[in-house]
Scaffold this motif. Structure first.
Motif, PDB file in Angstrom:
ATOM      1  N   ARG A 168       2.841  63.357  29.660  1.00 21.01           N
ATOM      2  CA  ARG A 168       4.142  62.720  29.832  1.00 21.01           C
ATOM      3  C   ARG A 168       5.018  63.176  28.667  1.00 21.01           C
ATOM      4  O   ARG A 168       4.646  64.067  27.906  1.00 21.01           O
ATOM      5  CB  ARG A 168       3.988  61.205  29.861  1.00 21.01           C
ATOM      6  CG  ARG A 168       3.374  60.724  31.164  1.00 21.01           C
ATOM      7  CD  ARG A 168       3.332  59.223  31.244  1.00 21.01           C
ATOM      8  NE  ARG A 168       2.352  58.646  30.320  1.00 21.01           N
ATOM      9  CZ  ARG A 168       1.881  57.416  30.420  1.00 21.01           C
ATOM     10  NH1 ARG A 168       2.314  56.633  31.377  1.00 21.01           N
ATOM     11  NH2 ARG A 168       0.995  56.966  29.574  1.00 21.01           N
ATOM     12  N   GLN A 182      10.486  50.603  25.292  1.00 22.73           N
ATOM     13  CA  GLN A 182       9.975  51.205  26.529  1.00 22.73           C
ATOM     14  C   GLN A 182      10.374  50.381  27.750  1.00 22.73           C
ATOM     15  O   GLN A 182      10.803  50.920  28.773  1.00 22.73           O
ATOM     16  CB  GLN A 182       8.448  51.311  26.460  1.00 22.73           C
ATOM     17  CG  GLN A 182       7.904  52.484  25.682  1.00 22.73           C
ATOM     18  CD  GLN A 182       6.390  52.540  25.731  1.00 22.73           C
ATOM     19  OE1 GLN A 182       5.725  51.513  25.581  1.00 22.73           O
ATOM     20  NE2 GLN A 182       5.854  53.737  25.952  1.00 22.73           N
ATOM     21  N   VAL A 225      18.268  56.318  28.890  1.00 26.63           N
ATOM     22  CA  VAL A 225      17.275  57.128  28.181  1.00 26.63           C
ATOM     23  C   VAL A 225      17.920  58.424  27.708  1.00 26.63           C
ATOM     24  O   VAL A 225      18.632  59.087  28.460  1.00 26.63           O
ATOM     25  CB  VAL A 225      16.068  57.438  29.080  1.00 26.63           C
ATOM     26  CG1 VAL A 225      15.078  58.351  28.358  1.00 26.63           C
ATOM     27  CG2 VAL A 225      15.386  56.146  29.507  1.00 26.63           C
ATOM     28  N   GLU A 237      14.136  50.663  28.494  1.00 27.16           N
ATOM     29  CA  GLU A 237      14.476  51.972  29.073  1.00 27.16           C
ATOM     30  C   GLU A 237      13.955  52.098  30.504  1.00 27.16           C
ATOM     31  O   GLU A 237      14.569  52.774  31.332  1.00 27.16           O
ATOM     32  CB  GLU A 237      13.925  53.085  28.193  1.00 27.16           C
ATOM     33  CG  GLU A 237      14.657  53.218  26.857  1.00 27.16           C
ATOM     34  CD  GLU A 237      14.155  54.369  26.016  1.00 27.16           C
ATOM     35  OE1 GLU A 237      13.069  54.886  26.334  1.00 27.16           O
ATOM     36  OE2 GLU A 237      14.845  54.753  25.058  1.00 27.16           O
ATOM     37  N   ALA A 238      12.835  51.426  30.795  1.00 23.16           N
ATOM     38  CA  ALA A 238      12.336  51.442  32.172  1.00 23.16           C
ATOM     39  C   ALA A 238      13.283  50.695  33.099  1.00 23.16           C
ATOM     40  O   ALA A 238      13.486  51.088  34.258  1.00 23.16           O
ATOM     41  CB  ALA A 238      10.942  50.821  32.209  1.00 23.16           C
ATOM     42  N   GLU A 239      13.892  49.616  32.576  1.00 27.12           N
ATOM     43  CA  GLU A 239      14.851  48.836  33.373  1.00 27.12           C
ATOM     44  C   GLU A 239      16.188  49.563  33.504  1.00 27.12           C
ATOM     45  O   GLU A 239      16.919  49.380  34.477  1.00 27.12           O
ATOM     46  CB  GLU A 239      15.077  47.466  32.731  1.00 27.12           C
ATOM     47  CG  GLU A 239      13.870  46.545  32.775  1.00 27.12           C
ATOM     48  CD  GLU A 239      14.125  45.238  32.033  1.00 27.12           C
ATOM     49  OE1 GLU A 239      15.301  44.972  31.701  1.00 27.12           O
ATOM     50  OE2 GLU A 239      13.163  44.501  31.785  1.00 27.12           O
ATOM     51  N   HIS A 240      16.515  50.378  32.505  1.00 26.09           N
ATOM     52  CA  HIS A 240      17.817  51.074  32.481  1.00 26.09           C
ATOM     53  C   HIS A 240      17.597  52.558  32.211  1.00 26.09           C
ATOM     54  O   HIS A 240      17.927  53.068  31.129  1.00 26.09           O
ATOM     55  CB  HIS A 240      18.717  50.467  31.406  1.00 26.09           C
ATOM     56  CG  HIS A 240      18.976  49.002  31.588  1.00 26.09           C
ATOM     57  ND1 HIS A 240      19.958  48.511  32.438  1.00 26.09           N
ATOM     58  CD2 HIS A 240      18.353  47.911  31.044  1.00 26.09           C
ATOM     59  CE1 HIS A 240      19.944  47.187  32.389  1.00 26.09           C
ATOM     60  NE2 HIS A 240      18.981  46.804  31.566  1.00 26.09           N
ATOM     61  N   PRO A 241      17.023  53.280  33.167  1.00 26.96           N
ATOM     62  CA  PRO A 241      16.709  54.702  32.946  1.00 26.96           C
ATOM     63  C   PRO A 241      17.948  55.538  32.629  1.00 26.96           C
ATOM     64  O   PRO A 241      17.830  56.598  32.022  1.00 26.96           O
ATOM     65  CB  PRO A 241      16.050  55.128  34.258  1.00 26.96           C
ATOM     66  CG  PRO A 241      16.474  54.102  35.266  1.00 26.96           C
ATOM     67  CD  PRO A 241      16.641  52.834  34.522  1.00 26.96           C
ATOM     68  N   GLU A 242      19.131  55.055  33.026  1.00 27.98           N
ATOM     69  CA  GLU A 242      20.353  55.809  32.732  1.00 27.98           C
ATOM     70  C   GLU A 242      20.667  55.833  31.239  1.00 27.98           C
ATOM     71  O   GLU A 242      21.468  56.671  30.773  1.00 27.98           O
ATOM     72  CB  GLU A 242      21.542  55.199  33.495  1.00 27.98           C
ATOM     73  CG  GLU A 242      22.024  53.851  32.979  1.00 27.98           C
ATOM     74  CD  GLU A 242      21.201  52.666  33.472  1.00 27.98           C
ATOM     75  OE1 GLU A 242      20.142  52.910  34.107  1.00 27.98           O
ATOM     76  OE2 GLU A 242      21.602  51.521  33.239  1.00 27.98           O
ATOM     77  N   THR A 286      10.879  57.034  22.265  1.00 28.06           N
ATOM     78  CA  THR A 286       9.903  57.059  23.357  1.00 28.06           C
ATOM     79  C   THR A 286       9.753  58.443  23.963  1.00 28.06           C
ATOM     80  O   THR A 286       8.809  58.689  24.718  1.00 28.06           O
ATOM     81  CB  THR A 286      10.324  56.096  24.482  1.00 28.06           C
ATOM     82  OG1 THR A 286      11.573  56.549  25.033  1.00 28.06           O
ATOM     83  CG2 THR A 286      10.478  54.677  23.957  1.00 28.06           C
ATOM     84  N   GLN A 287      10.647  59.367  23.628  1.00 30.58           N
ATOM     85  CA  GLN A 287      10.646  60.691  24.239  1.00 30.58           C
ATOM     86  C   GLN A 287      10.156  61.790  23.320  1.00 30.58           C
ATOM     87  O   GLN A 287      10.164  62.957  23.677  1.00 30.58           O
ATOM     88  CB  GLN A 287      12.065  61.035  24.715  1.00 30.58           C
ATOM     89  CG  GLN A 287      12.642  60.035  25.668  1.00 30.58           C
ATOM     90  CD  GLN A 287      11.779  59.849  26.899  1.00 30.58           C
ATOM     91  OE1 GLN A 287      11.513  60.813  27.629  1.00 30.58           O
ATOM     92  NE2 GLN A 287      11.315  58.633  27.140  1.00 30.58           N
TER      93      GLN A 287
END
Length: 794
Positions: A315, A46, A56, A49-54, A62-63
């Protein structure tokens, strides 16, 4: 390599590892890591992915909700997705959740008064059961389908299996339910059900389960519903899915409505105001966690207002209006550094795991129990393995599972030592003797034992520690370290030697001075007049705990009779089977044990409360019961009664066995039983044994022909009482003694068969259970008054 490339590689590996864990957990029901390890990996993913949303992607763990339907079951598509919950691990996580809820509600949340900071959100609170999430679909009040959660969108059709769960209603009770109602909840297994299931599996040589969650999941997903029906599964509803009709407007009211329709919900369901109320509930459940009848791993909080739930929404994989506040991890991964062997009071040589230290539930754990070598074999354990260990409350940590895929190349097998690690005596495997009608079956036991007895320092020390313990002779101040000094100095070689210790011998020991020496010798002197039951317990007879010792003392009345009692006579005692009876008889038949008892009595130990055989015990024998206890093949209780009626006495039955003409025309016995009777009494040793039992029954005043005393029933005979909370004017032990003296059985848990609960300050779940079941409750003042009325007061 750039930071983005490094992150992409780590994300790739984390997704692959989490997918593998999800497959093992949800599909195979064979998790290889504890939940805390999975949660760490998930939170790391998580964060990346928050640091690198590209980076995801839709298929990231997590999705989506993890899992896939088994091909062996039909698929069910959930019209309303079954999502998992976000987790709170620290109090700050809970505070952040409450803040996000309030911010999300905005103007919908009423304002506070002029002096307040706003109205608290109301939450429902309930334990997070450790089981398998399922969906139950009712149409016009009838159960038409059951499904697992699966991946949250598609689950497995387990309709046949859920119908076998006893507390799942096949038809809703009452009226007013919607035309279509989807109930969601957890299928789980209680601790007692889990223990019983594993005991049956072990007895039949089958596979045992690692924990109740695995047992519930494995049981629910059997292709043969008959297997599921044989498992002790339970269901507890926590919410709803699809609904065609009207329901109340709050989570709490919906669950209470489900309850009126016969759907089970949590007994611990409560409402709480704001984060403060949730925290108090979490702390309360955490304190009572080990007393609950089932395993939980946290608490679930949900916004109570359903309209507010809809406003807050979802979410990618979880609702914004609910959160699971997890308890500190009880399972952890660590490395098995070595296996050492300890020697106990009875000589049992027990393997103990030496672990790489790890924090579990706030405690550093470096050792864990392995029970016995059969458990080592069941686990497939090797030194060097990565293992899952579990710690629950005050229970000694134990190794639950080996993570086989992490086994190093140099892992070493575990071998039982041939010689005792303490005294060097031989280590032998015990034998189990099962006695049935006319035969004995010998098999290997699970325990290995040092044959050195009190010549083994470990057994001697443990025997003396037990002898001096609070529930035995209660020698104050004689703790483990002092016992070790006394044994190591050669001053004590048996419990009887405690009564020969002198001032000069003790005062020179480490940590002793004049006052402490006099105090210890005084405590030893004070222990010379124990009650008979305490003395029997202090001897450390295998399989004889405190309750059995009390039973022996109360029924037989004297040490002399207990020492002489034959196994068949001992089986007249309630809850004493033939195996325990033989253990008691064998202990007193041992010359070494007899010598220790003679030495204790010779050195001034004087037993209290000795008397006659109790009137109830003396009145419990009949000729028919006596014949039944002889274990003649093919002759059970009915045949024994027919023989007693025909023979009239032991001699008459023996004579009948030799009179073939008389026996051949006797009714109530088949030909096989008649032949077995003839063969049984054709053996001189068998006749001698039967006569010995007959003589002992006469000697003890227990014979059916003996003159019987009038049995005056104790006022609380047959009643079960429970003590809970803190008693302020007497100890719990004293209260228990008084109840037992009046004939009551004192139990540790409340059930429908409980007669009365005595609740002092601090009473918790037992008091709540009593109120729920309508069991009578007394406070301490009422209890003391009741004792006085019955003549059992102080």
């Amino acid at each position: 390599m750039t930071d983005a490339q490094t992150a992409a590689q780590r994300i790739f590996h984390l997704r692959a590892e989490l997918d593998e864990h999800n497959y093992r957990y949800y599909v195979l029901d064979q998790p290889s890591v504890p939940d805390i390890e999975y949660d760490r990996l998930f939170r790391e993913l998580q964060a990346l992915e928050a640091e690198h949303p590209e980076l995801v992607t839709p298929e990231s763990p997590t999705q989506r909700v993890s899992g896939a339907a088994l091909a062996a079951f039909g698929e069910v598509r959930h019209e309303v997705p079954m999502l998992s919950l976000g987790n709170a691990f620290e109090e700050q996580d809970l505070l952040d959740f409450d803040r996000r809820v309030r911010e999300g509600l905005g103007d919908l949340l009423p304002a506070g008064d002029l002096f307040g900071g706003g109205v608290d959100v109301e939450y429902t609170c309930e334990p997070k059961l450790d089981g398998l999430a399922v969906s139950l679909l009712y149409e016009n009040g009838l159960l038409v389908r059951g499904a697992t959660r699966g991946d949250g969108t598609t689950g497995e059709d387990i309709s046949s299996n859920v119908r076998t769960i006893r507390n799942v209603p096949l038809k809703l009770q009452g009226e007013g339910w919607p035309a279509v109602l989807e109930v969601r909840g957890e299928v789980f297994m209680s601790r007692a059900g889990f223990d019983a299931l594993n005991a049956r599996a072990a007895e039949s040589g089958g596979k045992t389960f690692a924990n109740p969650r695995n047992a519930a999941a494995g049981s629910l997903r059997q292709l043969d519903a008959k297997i599921t029906a044989s498992r002790p599964l339970e269901f507890c509803a926590y919410g709803i899915g699809r609904v065609d009709g009207e329901l109340p407007g709050s989570q709490y009211e919906v669950l209470q409505t489900l309850k009126t329709w016969g759907v089970p919900i949590s007994r611990e369901l409560k409402l709480a105001k704001g984060a403060t109320g949730c925290r108090e509930y979490y702390q309360d459940i955490g304190e009572r966690r080990d007393s609950l009848a089932y395993e939980i791993d946290g608490v679930v909080f949900k916004v109570n207002n359903l309209a507010w739930q809809r406003e807050l929404g979802f979410r990618a994989r979880e609702p914004r209006w609910a959160i699971a506040h997890k308890f500190p991890a009880r399972e952890e991964l660590t490395e098995l550094l070595d296996v050492e062997f300890q020697v106990g009071r009875t000589g049992a040589v027990t393997p103990v795991a030496r672990l790489k230290p790890v924090q579990v539930a706030g405690v550093t754990v470096s050792n864990a129990t392995l029970h016995n070598m059969d458990e080592v074999a069941r686990l497939g354990l090797m030194i060097g393995d990565t293992v899952i260990i579990r710690r629950a409350g005050d229970v000694i940590p134990q190794v639950m599972q080996v993570v086989a895929e992490r086994r190093p190349a140099g892992a070493r097998p575990v071998h039982i030592p041939e010689h005792c690690p303490v005294c060097g005596s031989a280590v032998e495997r015990t034998q189990l003797i099962k006695r049935g009608k006319g035969k004995e079956t010998v098999s290997e036991g699970a325990v290995y034992r040092c044959v050195g007895r009190l010549a083994c320092g470990a057994q001697l020390k443990q025997a003396i520690i037990h002898f001096a313990s609070r529930r035995a002779l209660d020698i104050e101040g004689l703790g483990d370290k002092i016992v070790e000094q006394l044994v190591d100095a050669g001053l004590v070689a048996s419990p009887a030697d405690l009564y020969t210790l002198t001032y000069d011998q003790v005062v020179v020991l480490e940590g002793f001075a004049d006052l402490s020496t006099r105090n210890l010798l005084g405590a030893i002197a004070d222990s010379r007049t124990p009650a008979l039951a305490r003395f029997i317990y202090a001897l450390g007879i295998p399989d004889v705990g405190e309750e059995t010792a009390k039973l022996l003392a109360r029924a037989l009345g004297s040490l002399e009779r207990i020492q002489r009692a034959l196994p068949e006579v001992l089986t007249y005692l309630p809850d004493v089977g033939l195996e325990v009876a033989h253990e008691i008889h064998s202990f007193f038949a041992d010359e070494h044990n007899q010598q220790v008892i003679r030495d204790l009595l010779a050195r001034g130990v004087t037993l209290q409360d000795e008397g006659d055989v109790s009137a109830e015990f003396a009145a419990c024998t009949t000729l028919a019961g006596f014949i039944d206890k002889l274990n003649i093949p093919g002759i059970a209780a009915t045949g024994a009664k027919n023989l007693a009626d025909k023979g009239g006495s032991l001699d008459g039955v023996i004579a009948l066995s030799r009179d073939w003409l008389e026996l051949s025309v006797m009714k109530g016995l088949n030909e096989k039983a008649k032949q077995a009777l003839r063969e049984f009494f054709s053996d001189a040793g068998t006749i001698e044994r039967a006569r010995a039992i007959d003589v002992q029954l006469r000697d003890f005043g227990m014979h059916w022909e003996s003159e019987k005393k009038i049995v005056e029933g104790l006022p609380l005979a047959g009643q079960t009482w429970v003590l809970t909370g803190t008693l302020e004017t007497m100890s719990r032990d004293l209260a228990k003694e008084k109840l037992e003296a009046l004939g009551a059985k004192v139990a540790g848990s409340v059930s429908a068969r409980t007669h009365c609960v005595v609740a002092g300050p601090g009473a918790g779940s037992k008091l709540a259970k009593a109120s729920e079941l309508g069991v009578k409750v007394l406070d301490e003042a009422g209890f003391i008054a009741r004792l006085a009325d019955l003549g059992g007061g102080r």
